[in-house]
Write a protein that holds these residues in place. Structure first.
Motif, PDB file in Angstrom:
ATOM      1  N   LYS A 219       0.822  -1.215   0.000  1.00  0.00           N
ATOM      2  CA  LYS A 219       0.000   0.000   0.000  1.00  0.00           C
ATOM      3  C   LYS A 219       0.855   1.264   0.000  1.00  0.00           C
ATOM      4  O   LYS A 219       0.541   2.230  -0.673  1.00  0.00           O
ATOM      5  CB  LYS A 219      -0.922   0.017   1.230  1.00  0.00           C
ATOM      6  CG  LYS A 219      -2.137  -0.896   1.090  1.00  0.00           C
ATOM      7  CD  LYS A 219      -2.999  -0.927   2.341  1.00  0.00           C
ATOM      8  CE  LYS A 219      -4.213  -1.835   2.143  1.00  0.00           C
ATOM      9  NZ  LYS A 219      -5.003  -2.027   3.355  1.00  0.00           N
TER      10      LYS A 219
ATOM     11  N   ARG B   5     -15.478   4.617   1.663  1.00  0.00           N
ATOM     12  CA  ARG B   5     -14.989   3.769   0.576  1.00  0.00           C
ATOM     13  C   ARG B   5     -15.421   2.343   0.899  1.00  0.00           C
ATOM     14  O   ARG B   5     -15.210   1.874   2.019  1.00  0.00           O
ATOM     15  CB  ARG B   5     -13.466   3.845   0.477  1.00  0.00           C
ATOM     16  CG  ARG B   5     -12.916   3.404  -0.895  1.00  0.00           C
ATOM     17  CD  ARG B   5     -11.414   3.214  -0.872  1.00  0.00           C
ATOM     18  NE  ARG B   5     -11.098   2.054  -0.060  1.00  0.00           N
ATOM     19  CZ  ARG B   5     -10.127   2.024   0.859  1.00  0.00           C
ATOM     20  NH1 ARG B   5      -9.367   3.066   1.079  1.00  0.00           N
ATOM     21  NH2 ARG B   5      -9.918   0.920   1.557  1.00  0.00           N
TER      22      ARG B   5
ATOM     23  N   ASP C 283     -15.242  -1.658  -0.050  1.00  0.00           N
ATOM     24  CA  ASP C 283     -14.311  -2.558  -0.731  1.00  0.00           C
ATOM     25  C   ASP C 283     -14.906  -3.952  -0.924  1.00  0.00           C
ATOM     26  O   ASP C 283     -15.530  -4.499  -0.002  1.00  0.00           O
ATOM     27  CB  ASP C 283     -13.021  -2.689   0.080  1.00  0.00           C
ATOM     28  CG  ASP C 283     -12.315  -1.346   0.311  1.00  0.00           C
ATOM     29  OD1 ASP C 283     -12.738  -0.339  -0.304  1.00  0.00           O
ATOM     30  OD2 ASP C 283     -11.354  -1.324   1.093  1.00  0.00           O
TER      31      ASP C 283
ATOM     32  N   ASN D 177     -15.925  -6.873   1.284  1.00  0.00           N
ATOM     33  CA  ASN D 177     -14.772  -7.081   2.181  1.00  0.00           C
ATOM     34  C   ASN D 177     -14.831  -6.144   3.380  1.00  0.00           C
ATOM     35  O   ASN D 177     -14.944  -6.582   4.505  1.00  0.00           O
ATOM     36  CB  ASN D 177     -13.442  -6.921   1.424  1.00  0.00           C
ATOM     37  CG  ASN D 177     -12.256  -7.143   2.362  1.00  0.00           C
ATOM     38  OD1 ASN D 177     -12.323  -7.968   3.276  1.00  0.00           O
ATOM     39  ND2 ASN D 177     -11.187  -6.397   2.173  1.00  0.00           N
ATOM     40  N   GLU D 178     -14.779  -4.836   3.158  1.00  0.00           N
ATOM     41  CA  GLU D 178     -14.805  -3.925   4.300  1.00  0.00           C
ATOM     42  C   GLU D 178     -15.227  -2.539   3.846  1.00  0.00           C
ATOM     43  O   GLU D 178     -15.245  -2.234   2.660  1.00  0.00           O
ATOM     44  CB  GLU D 178     -13.432  -3.863   4.978  1.00  0.00           C
ATOM     45  CG  GLU D 178     -12.334  -3.350   4.065  1.00  0.00           C
ATOM     46  CD  GLU D 178     -11.226  -2.615   4.808  1.00  0.00           C
ATOM     47  OE1 GLU D 178     -11.422  -2.208   5.970  1.00  0.00           O
ATOM     48  OE2 GLU D 178     -10.163  -2.420   4.203  1.00  0.00           O
TER      49      GLU D 178
HETATM   50 MG   LIG Z   1      -8.644  -2.962   3.227  1.00  0.00          MG
END
Ligand SMILES: [Mg+2]
Ligand SMILES: Nc1ncnc2c1ncn2[C@@H]1O[C@H](COP(=O)(O)OP(=O)(O)O)[C@@H](O)[C@H]1O
Length: 355
Positions: A259, A299, A301, A312-313
């Motif tokens: 990242k 955001r 995901d 996902n999250e």
């Molecule tokens: Mg993540």
């Protein structure tokens, strides 16, 4: 027109302290000074609040504290002319604030704690309120709620530290039933801190110990082989959603180094998914935003496997540098970065203190 008195906050007692400094550097370098009267406060890793007087260029982990003008406290008391108290020797100076932008991420920043303080003070702030922030920060809680609404997600097991210490063999057995590889992650962290991919039962103990460094609850999840895709949502009652963006980590998974430290990752905006999956992603991201009662921004995901969209999250204060996914996605649907900041502040003011 009177300028809006804006308080920007960065740093924080969070694993994502440094990420916040990058986000804040980007925001401060484009903020329209003709529109905002700016106050900036940095929160040290130890939790001290300091009035920041440097520019965007001084906002680095090593040097920002050399550009501060003293300790401040943000008061939860209402009805005062300034909630920000600058401590100057034996005296206190009140600094008025119309709106707060917490340019911070993760624990103590994105998880409802700070949002509770702002709600008490009655000062409008960017982003979701206390409950939505707290729920979204805790992956086990988010998944439980979204499961009730039929949102597809990876099968998972939530394990508490006390339970693991009492009966580690049971946890290993239950986890193994999900099948390997597995993902082990702290329920409430971010930036991939404490996340591991585990190939066999022998690897579980080390992964669990690592994840428990970040909190008392951990998720053990089945591996999802799909593409990683993220969407930006912006708004209060009538949120808009971006196109999906795709991340190809170019490493084992999208870990901290991928990242922030390496450049192996590739990004595709829009994501390379089928028209059907594209539409499902947008619909599902908005649905999740509404279920959790998010405000301002988030955001969301997912993983995508063919036509299947797997949640996902969700992040209620996502990475916010000018090249982070959230701003890039909004830019792709016609909201450039400086305008995005204005929109978020308008949404905060529109939301007002009544949360
Ligand atoms: Mg993540
Ligand atoms: N169930 C899973 N299957 C496959 N990869 C996963 C899974 N869970 C997490 N990952 C990988 O780990 C990364 C970080 O996990 P994530 O749940 O997004 O936590 P964080 O909040 O730290 O970003 C993801 O971006 C993805 O690359």
């Amino acid at each position: 027109m009177n300028k809006i008195r804006l308080l920007c906050l960065f740093g924080g007692v969070s694993e994502e302290h440094e990420v916040s400094l990058s986000s804040a550097r980007s925001v401060l370098s484009v903020l329209r000074r003709e529109r905002y009267e700016l106050l900036v406060v940095g929160v040290t890793r130890e939790g001290k609040w300091l009035l920041y007087e440097g520019g965007a260029e001084n906002l680095t982990p090593d040097s920002w504290q050399n550009h501060t003008a003293g300790e401040v406290i943000f008061s939860p008391a209402r009805g005062q002319e300034g909630p920000l108290l600058l401590l100057e020797g034996g005296t206190v100076r009140r600094l008025p604030v119309d709106v707060v932008f917490p340019i911070m991420h993760g624990r103590n920043c994105e998880d409802g704690c700070l949002q509770g303080l702002f709600a008490l003070s009655g000062v409008p702030f960017v982003g979701s309120g206390c409950l939505a922030s707290a729920l979204a920060m805790d992956k086990a809680s988010t998944k439980m709620i979204l499961k009730n609404h039929g949102i597809a997600q990876a099968a998972a097991l939530a394990v508490d530290l006390s339970e693991y210490r009492r009966r580690p063999e049971r946890v290993v057995m239950a986890a193994s039933a999900l099948g390997f590889p597995l993902f082990v992650k702290p329920s409430a962290s971010g930036s991939s801190r404490g996340v591991s991919r585990v190939e066999s039962p022998e690897g579980l103990a080390a992964a669990l110990e690592e994840a428990f460094l970040y909190g008392r609850r951990v998720l053990i999840e089945e591996f999802v082989a799909g593409a990683e895709v993220e969407l930006a949502v912006l708004g209060n009652d009538d949120p808009v959603v971006s196109v999906p963006g795709e991340i190809v980590p170019g490493s084992e998974f999208y870990d901290y180094d991928t990242k922030y430290r390496k450049d192996t990752a590739s990004y595709y905006i829009p994501a390379r998914v089928s028209p059907g999956a594209f539409a499902t992603l947008q619909k599902t991201a908005l649905k999740i935003y509404r279920i959790l009662n998010c405000r301002g921004l988030a955001r969301v995901d997912f993983f995508v496997e063919g036509e299947r969209v797997i949640f996902n999250e969700i992040n209620t204060l996502p990475g916010f540098t000018s090249i982070s996914m959230y701003p890039k996605l909004m830019e792709a649907v016609g909201v450039p970065y400086p305008e995005l900041i204005d929109r978020l502040l308008s949404l905060a003011l529109e939301e007002g203190a009544g949360r």
